[in-house]
Motif scaffolding. Structure first.
Motif, PDB file in Angstrom:
ATOM      1  N   GLN A  97     -27.943 -50.854  -7.126  1.00 16.63           N
ATOM      2  CA  GLN A  97     -29.095 -50.039  -7.502  1.00 16.63           C
ATOM      3  C   GLN A  97     -28.631 -48.594  -7.608  1.00 16.63           C
ATOM      4  O   GLN A  97     -28.323 -48.136  -8.687  1.00 16.63           O
ATOM      5  CB  GLN A  97     -30.230 -50.246  -6.510  1.00 16.63           C
ATOM      6  N   CYS A  98     -28.484 -47.912  -6.489  1.00 12.34           N
ATOM      7  CA  CYS A  98     -28.020 -46.521  -6.592  1.00 12.34           C
ATOM      8  C   CYS A  98     -26.529 -46.472  -6.909  1.00 12.34           C
ATOM      9  O   CYS A  98     -26.051 -45.510  -7.476  1.00 12.34           O
ATOM     10  CB  CYS A  98     -28.341 -45.741  -5.327  1.00 12.34           C
ATOM     11  N   CYS A 147     -29.928 -49.807  -0.416  1.00 12.35           N
ATOM     12  CA  CYS A 147     -30.953 -50.195  -1.389  1.00 12.35           C
ATOM     13  C   CYS A 147     -31.401 -51.643  -1.187  1.00 12.35           C
ATOM     14  O   CYS A 147     -32.456 -52.033  -1.679  1.00 12.35           O
ATOM     15  CB  CYS A 147     -30.436 -50.029  -2.815  1.00 12.35           C
TER      16      CYS A 147
END
Length: 162
Positions: A97-98, A147
């Motif tokens: 995700q990040c 995340c």
């Protein structure tokens, strides 16, 4: 002091303070910023690299202690323009995700695929458990993802392990 090590297949000779970590050498002196400084205490796995093909936390290793050894960072996993199968699977399965933990996750997974033997969740120590989702989760437990992309990370690693 001067040390020489193999970084992503290339010999690198650098003058270092004997107190510098491998992580700081990679990021600050060699410009390889893939490995991340997450906790700087060896607890999160964001700094994971391969040291002679085995997983290592680069924030805990002194650069002078790895002289003459082979270090592979996430930048060295791909072969030219061809992604490593794990990198391609992470993209296919949306296993990030990040992205902060992703380099460490990838290096850890690459090392894990070559590690034989049972883990703490292996039920029968006389048989090869294979890389079941439970085995993958256990073996990757040193790599944290804030995340929570674990389901997709396990799916990506499972695909490559098959």
């Amino acid at each position: 002091m001067e040390i020489t090590l193999q970084v992503n297949g290339k010999a690198r000779t650098v003058d270092v303070d004997p107190r510098i970590s491998l992580l700081d050498l990679l990021r600050e002196r060699l410009g390889l910023i893939g490995a991340k400084k997450g906790c700087d205490h060896g607890q999160c796995g964001a700094c994971t690299v391969l040291l002679d093909g085995r997983r290592a936390l680069s924030c805990l290793a002194l650069a002078v202690a790895v002289e003459g050894r082979a270090v592979t960072t996430v930048e060295g996993l791909a072969s030219g323009d061809d992604l490593h199968p794990l990198q391609a699977a992470f993209i296919e399965h949306d296993a990030f995700q990040c992205g902060y933990c992703t380099p460490g996750q990838l290096c850890s997974a690459a090392g894990m695929l070559d590690e034989p033997g049972p883990s703490a969740v292996t039920e029968d120590l006389r048989t090869d458990p294979g890389l079941t989702p439970d085995e993958i989760r256990e073996r990757m437990s040193g790599n944290l993802c804030r995340c929570g992309a674990y389901v997709n990370i396990v799916s990506a690693i499972s695909e490559v392990a098959r």
